[in-house]
Design a protein around this motif. Sequence first.
Motif, PDB file in Angstrom:
ATOM      1  N   UNK A 147       0.883  -1.164   0.000  1.00 48.78           N
ATOM      2  CA  UNK A 147       0.000   0.000   0.000  1.00 48.78           C
ATOM      3  C   UNK A 147       0.920   1.213   0.000  1.00 48.78           C
ATOM      4  N   UNK A 148       0.924   1.972  -1.089  1.00 49.19           N
ATOM      5  CA  UNK A 148       1.988   2.935  -1.352  1.00 49.19           C
ATOM      6  C   UNK A 148       1.746   4.322  -0.771  1.00 49.19           C
ATOM      7  N   UNK A 149       0.614   4.538  -0.133  1.00 42.89           N
ATOM      8  CA  UNK A 149       0.227   5.886   0.260  1.00 42.89           C
ATOM      9  C   UNK A 149      -0.486   5.843   1.601  1.00 42.89           C
ATOM     10  N   UNK A 150      -0.435   6.960   2.351  1.00 43.92           N
ATOM     11  CA  UNK A 150      -1.183   7.081   3.596  1.00 43.92           C
ATOM     12  C   UNK A 150      -1.533   8.540   3.832  1.00 43.92           C
ATOM     13  N   UNK A 151      -2.243   8.799   4.924  1.00 44.23           N
ATOM     14  CA  UNK A 151      -2.662  10.170   5.242  1.00 44.23           C
ATOM     15  C   UNK A 151      -1.847  10.712   6.415  1.00 44.23           C
ATOM     16  N   UNK A 152      -1.474  11.992   6.339  1.00 47.09           N
ATOM     17  CA  UNK A 152      -0.774  12.680   7.423  1.00 47.09           C
ATOM     18  C   UNK A 152      -1.600  13.865   7.900  1.00 47.09           C
ATOM     19  N   UNK A 153      -1.554  14.108   9.207  1.00 46.88           N
ATOM     20  CA  UNK A 153      -2.427  15.104   9.825  1.00 46.88           C
ATOM     21  C   UNK A 153      -1.683  16.277  10.446  1.00 46.88           C
ATOM     22  N   UNK A 154      -0.352  16.208  10.538  1.00 46.38           N
ATOM     23  CA  UNK A 154       0.410  17.236  11.248  1.00 46.38           C
ATOM     24  C   UNK A 154       1.775  17.389  10.602  1.00 46.38           C
ATOM     25  N   UNK A 155       2.311  18.611  10.673  1.00 48.23           N
ATOM     26  CA  UNK A 155       3.604  18.887  10.044  1.00 48.23           C
ATOM     27  C   UNK A 155       4.707  17.968  10.541  1.00 48.23           C
ATOM     28  N   UNK A 156       4.700  17.640  11.827  1.00 44.84           N
ATOM     29  CA  UNK A 156       5.767  16.797  12.360  1.00 44.84           C
ATOM     30  C   UNK A 156       5.733  15.390  11.769  1.00 44.84           C
ATOM     31  N   UNK A 157       4.569  14.953  11.284  1.00 42.67           N
ATOM     32  CA  UNK A 157       4.502  13.632  10.667  1.00 42.67           C
ATOM     33  C   UNK A 157       5.216  13.588   9.316  1.00 42.67           C
ATOM     34  N   UNK A 158       5.478  14.749   8.726  1.00 44.27           N
ATOM     35  CA  UNK A 158       6.218  14.754   7.464  1.00 44.27           C
ATOM     36  C   UNK A 158       7.623  14.185   7.648  1.00 44.27           C
ATOM     37  N   UNK A 159       8.202  14.378   8.833  1.00 45.12           N
ATOM     38  CA  UNK A 159       9.557  13.876   9.087  1.00 45.12           C
ATOM     39  C   UNK A 159       9.593  12.365   8.887  1.00 45.12           C
ATOM     40  N   UNK A 160       8.703  11.671   9.582  1.00 45.30           N
ATOM     41  CA  UNK A 160       8.744  10.209   9.507  1.00 45.30           C
ATOM     42  C   UNK A 160       8.059   9.672   8.261  1.00 45.30           C
ATOM     43  N   UNK A 161       7.152  10.441   7.674  1.00 42.18           N
ATOM     44  CA  UNK A 161       6.595  10.005   6.380  1.00 42.18           C
ATOM     45  C   UNK A 161       7.721   9.840   5.357  1.00 42.18           C
ATOM     46  N   UNK A 162       8.535  10.886   5.230  1.00 39.94           N
ATOM     47  CA  UNK A 162       9.587  10.833   4.206  1.00 39.94           C
ATOM     48  C   UNK A 162      10.767   9.976   4.653  1.00 39.94           C
ATOM     49  N   UNK A 163      11.104  10.013   5.946  1.00 35.34           N
ATOM     50  CA  UNK A 163      12.226   9.194   6.407  1.00 35.34           C
ATOM     51  C   UNK A 163      11.902   7.706   6.239  1.00 35.34           C
ATOM     52  N   UNK A 164      10.691   7.306   6.639  1.00 38.00           N
ATOM     53  CA  UNK A 164      10.317   5.891   6.513  1.00 38.00           C
ATOM     54  C   UNK A 164      10.241   5.464   5.053  1.00 38.00           C
ATOM     55  N   UNK A 165       9.675   6.328   4.205  1.00 39.64           N
ATOM     56  CA  UNK A 165       9.541   5.992   2.790  1.00 39.64           C
ATOM     57  C   UNK A 165      10.909   5.873   2.131  1.00 39.64           C
ATOM     58  N   UNK A 166      11.772   6.834   2.388  1.00 45.38           N
ATOM     59  CA  UNK A 166      13.119   6.805   1.804  1.00 45.38           C
ATOM     60  C   UNK A 166      13.907   5.609   2.316  1.00 45.38           C
ATOM     61  N   UNK A 167      13.820   5.324   3.621  1.00 47.52           N
ATOM     62  CA  UNK A 167      14.540   4.178   4.178  1.00 47.52           C
ATOM     63  C   UNK A 167      14.047   2.872   3.564  1.00 47.52           C
ATOM     64  N   UNK A 168      12.737   2.764   3.371  1.00 47.15           N
ATOM     65  CA  UNK A 168      12.174   1.551   2.776  1.00 47.15           C
ATOM     66  C   UNK A 168      12.734   1.326   1.375  1.00 47.15           C
ATOM     67  N   UNK A 169      12.754   2.363   0.548  1.00 49.81           N
ATOM     68  CA  UNK A 169      13.227   2.196  -0.817  1.00 49.81           C
ATOM     69  C   UNK A 169      14.750   2.114  -0.907  1.00 49.81           C
TER      70      UNK A 169
END
Length: 457
Positions: free
Chosen positions: A359-381
Amino acid sequence: MKSDAPLIDLATRLGALADARLAVTDDLVRGRWATPVVWRQPVHTVYVPAQLMTGDAHDPDIARTWGDAALAALEAYGDAAFLQSAATALAGDLGVPDQDAATVGALTIAKLETEPIEDLRIDFEDGFTQRGVPLSDRDADEDARAAEAADILRGWFSGVRGDTTTAPSFAGIRFKSFDPAVRDRGLRTLVIVLSGLAEGGVLKNLLETNPRALRLTLPKVQHHSQVETFVEILTMLEDRFAVPQIPFEVQVETPQAIVGVDGEAEPTRILAAGQGRILSLHYGTYDYSASLGVDAAEQSMEHPVADHAKDVLQVATAAVGVELSDGSTNRIPVGTGAEILAGWRLHHRLVTRHLRRAVRQGWDLHAHQLVTRHLATIAYFRASWATSAERLRDYVAGDATRWMDEPATAKAMAGYLLRAHACGAVTDAELATTGVTPDDLRILQVTGRLQDRRKES
């Protein structure tokens, strides 16, 4: 020598029989069932209540605002004196291997600086509140905010933006559902927004050149008849504004949208009712689990009821050209340093979990979640990109001494590498180590084959 003519004749007649019996199925095999998601899908949708972007809070540069807030939270992490040190330390604390932590941290910073938000939804549904606005004034208030939202979107889509603006590549609104109590209000907001976008030909140009960029989210769908009705409404709006076909998204937040009242799989009916307009199905974490009686403390993207719903949606959307998005977590990374880290750990784990489930996408609700959204996605790939590039290079060259990959696996590897590049996890130079061009990667993603082309050349 005995003639093979009778056998050949028999095979020909059998083939003709199969062709006649399977004509309808063959059309599906060649068409609807052979449409994987090969375009860029956003890694997330950021959900911003309309009152936080319009009125006194007017902020057309919301992506930059959120990106700066995310960078500030990252810089404040631990005792790190520099942003890169903080990003490296956080990556390590979240389980990224030591040899990869610095690279993942640097790429995360670059993403937050250049494209912190890929997809943004201005929300006029559950997140939208009108506290302090008298009941008699609320329609006028929402009308004004809808018109302002249209102005913001028009600026992003037309390229009219300030030098500091980092506009999302995908954007739109979530309007109120087709529940009878709020349906008229939702349609009124939709009409105002589309009318504003139509000014100056922006909507027409967008739908002609990049129709996937505009995202209109229809929430709380319970029956495919609601989708059929929405298609009819959009057709009328297209005639009114003289624009091409308008696509949309469906948010799945009710059990009736998973299993219909007659026991049939409702997602397939929803997709059929969309008549090719549906861009994506989005799972709604909290409405869905609450509707099944899951207690608030147990509601989560990883609850068994959530996994069941997403499994059904994944089967329904597979290979029919419709994206699938996970939901959100409402545990926000704010507070003390320890509380922020706890929120980041949870979000990082949930993002990684749904990526592993394809599942390639999810929802974020707060600016601080951008940190782990991109860190987790980049680390995964980053974790498997080099091996994937090596395997794909061997596959295209016909080298089976180390890997005996098949076309289906080649499709998966090509898609993985293209997504890795699109989200900022893999550079242009790294993608080039596959030995094939991005265009060839896209062909591999669809067909799983390049050998015939190579031989011809």
